[in-house]
Scaffold this motif. Structure first.
Motif, PDB file in Angstrom:
ATOM      1  N   LEU A 135       0.860  -1.181   0.000  1.00 10.08           N
ATOM      2  CA  LEU A 135       0.000   0.000   0.000  1.00 10.08           C
ATOM      3  C   LEU A 135       0.890   1.222   0.000  1.00 10.08           C
ATOM      4  O   LEU A 135       1.312   1.691   1.053  1.00 10.08           O
ATOM      5  CB  LEU A 135      -0.917   0.006   1.232  1.00 10.08           C
ATOM      6  CG  LEU A 135      -1.934  -1.134   1.319  1.00 10.08           C
ATOM      7  CD1 LEU A 135      -2.643  -1.090   2.654  1.00 10.08           C
ATOM      8  CD2 LEU A 135      -2.923  -1.028   0.184  1.00 10.08           C
ATOM      9  N   PHE A 136       1.211   1.725  -1.164  1.00  9.40           N
ATOM     10  CA  PHE A 136       2.138   2.829  -1.389  1.00  9.40           C
ATOM     11  C   PHE A 136       3.508   2.513  -0.790  1.00  9.40           C
ATOM     12  O   PHE A 136       4.387   2.098  -1.492  1.00  9.40           O
ATOM     13  CB  PHE A 136       1.581   4.153  -0.868  1.00  9.40           C
ATOM     14  CG  PHE A 136       0.331   4.570  -1.579  1.00  9.40           C
ATOM     15  CD1 PHE A 136       0.358   4.922  -2.903  1.00  9.40           C
ATOM     16  CD2 PHE A 136      -0.883   4.595  -0.917  1.00  9.40           C
ATOM     17  CE1 PHE A 136      -0.794   5.297  -3.572  1.00  9.40           C
ATOM     18  CE2 PHE A 136      -2.042   4.963  -1.573  1.00  9.40           C
ATOM     19  CZ  PHE A 136      -1.993   5.313  -2.900  1.00  9.40           C
ATOM     20  N   VAL A 137       3.703   2.675   0.510  1.00  7.88           N
ATOM     21  CA  VAL A 137       5.006   2.410   1.107  1.00  7.88           C
ATOM     22  C   VAL A 137       4.998   1.134   1.953  1.00  7.88           C
ATOM     23  O   VAL A 137       5.843   0.271   1.771  1.00  7.88           O
ATOM     24  CB  VAL A 137       5.490   3.614   1.953  1.00  7.88           C
ATOM     25  CG1 VAL A 137       6.782   3.289   2.659  1.00  7.88           C
ATOM     26  CG2 VAL A 137       5.650   4.841   1.065  1.00  7.88           C
ATOM     27  N   PRO A 138       4.046   0.963   2.895  1.00 10.61           N
ATOM     28  CA  PRO A 138       4.122  -0.221   3.758  1.00 10.61           C
ATOM     29  C   PRO A 138       3.718  -1.498   3.024  1.00 10.61           C
ATOM     30  O   PRO A 138       2.959  -1.474   2.061  1.00 10.61           O
ATOM     31  CB  PRO A 138       3.133   0.086   4.875  1.00 10.61           C
ATOM     32  CG  PRO A 138       2.146   1.011   4.269  1.00 10.61           C
ATOM     33  CD  PRO A 138       2.922   1.822   3.261  1.00 10.61           C
ATOM     34  N   LEU A 139       4.252  -2.603   3.507  1.00 10.37           N
ATOM     35  CA  LEU A 139       3.900  -3.922   2.993  1.00 10.37           C
ATOM     36  C   LEU A 139       2.978  -4.572   4.021  1.00 10.37           C
ATOM     37  O   LEU A 139       3.357  -4.760   5.174  1.00 10.37           O
ATOM     38  CB  LEU A 139       5.154  -4.765   2.789  1.00 10.37           C
ATOM     39  CG  LEU A 139       4.986  -6.067   2.030  1.00 10.37           C
ATOM     40  CD1 LEU A 139       4.497  -5.792   0.619  1.00 10.37           C
ATOM     41  CD2 LEU A 139       6.306  -6.803   1.982  1.00 10.37           C
ATOM     42  N   VAL A 140       1.729  -4.861   3.620  1.00 11.07           N
ATOM     43  CA  VAL A 140       0.715  -5.376   4.529  1.00 11.07           C
ATOM     44  C   VAL A 140       0.444  -6.830   4.185  1.00 11.07           C
ATOM     45  O   VAL A 140       0.369  -7.193   3.012  1.00 11.07           O
ATOM     46  CB  VAL A 140      -0.590  -4.555   4.402  1.00 11.07           C
ATOM     47  CG1 VAL A 140      -1.658  -5.074   5.320  1.00 11.07           C
ATOM     48  CG2 VAL A 140      -0.320  -3.096   4.661  1.00 11.07           C
ATOM     49  N   THR A 141       0.298  -7.675   5.210  1.00 18.48           N
ATOM     50  CA  THR A 141      -0.085  -9.064   5.011  1.00 18.48           C
ATOM     51  C   THR A 141      -1.505  -9.238   5.535  1.00 18.48           C
ATOM     52  O   THR A 141      -1.796  -8.908   6.678  1.00 18.48           O
ATOM     53  CB  THR A 141       0.873  -9.998   5.774  1.00 18.48           C
ATOM     54  OG1 THR A 141       2.194  -9.766   5.308  1.00 18.48           O
ATOM     55  CG2 THR A 141       0.511 -11.447   5.534  1.00 18.48           C
ATOM     56  N   MET A 142      -2.392  -9.739   4.672  1.00 19.00           N
ATOM     57  CA  MET A 142      -3.797  -9.931   5.052  1.00 19.00           C
ATOM     58  C   MET A 142      -4.376 -11.087   4.258  1.00 19.00           C
ATOM     59  O   MET A 142      -3.811 -11.492   3.244  1.00 19.00           O
ATOM     60  CB  MET A 142      -4.597  -8.652   4.807  1.00 19.00           C
ATOM     61  CG  MET A 142      -4.738  -8.267   3.348  1.00 19.00           C
ATOM     62  SD  MET A 142      -5.800  -6.857   3.033  1.00 19.00           S
ATOM     63  CE  MET A 142      -5.031  -5.582   3.950  1.00 19.00           C
ATOM     64  N   PRO A 143      -5.520 -11.621   4.701  1.00 20.72           N
ATOM     65  CA  PRO A 143      -6.165 -12.673   3.918  1.00 20.72           C
ATOM     66  C   PRO A 143      -6.587 -12.154   2.539  1.00 20.72           C
ATOM     67  O   PRO A 143      -6.996 -10.995   2.402  1.00 20.72           O
ATOM     68  CB  PRO A 143      -7.386 -13.048   4.753  1.00 20.72           C
ATOM     69  CG  PRO A 143      -7.096 -12.562   6.126  1.00 20.72           C
ATOM     70  CD  PRO A 143      -6.199 -11.380   5.962  1.00 20.72           C
TER      71      PRO A 143
END
Length: 83
Positions: A51-59
């Motif tokens: 998401l633009f800069v951060p790397l998110v882990t989600m289902p």
């Protein structure tokens, strides 16, 4: 039973509605709900999304649901502006 009260009871809408059974609309909603549940349970693996800069882990199902909601909101905004 007085015929007048009998007629009012059957035409009030509350008593007849319960006897209609399954309408096509109800069947369609039940089928769509079942498909959504199958979709959610088949896509439970976690995925990484940037998401633009951060790397998110989600289902995966949550990411797809979020994308669908954003798309529906954009579509609703476009339809409301044309009216």
């Amino acid at each position: 039973m007085n015929p007048k009260t009998h007629r009012e009871a059957t035409t009030s809408g509350g008593t007849r509605r319960g006897r209609q059974g399954l309408t096509p609309r109800t069947v369609a909603v039940l089928v769509l709900a079942a498909l959504v549940l199958v979709f959610v349970f088949e896509n439970t693996q976690r995925t990484r999304i940037r998401l633009f800069v951060p790397l998110v882990t989600m289902p995966l199902w949550l990411a797809l649901l979020g994308t669908g909601v954003i798309g529906a909101l954009c579509g609703a905004l476009l339809v409301s502006r044309r009216r």
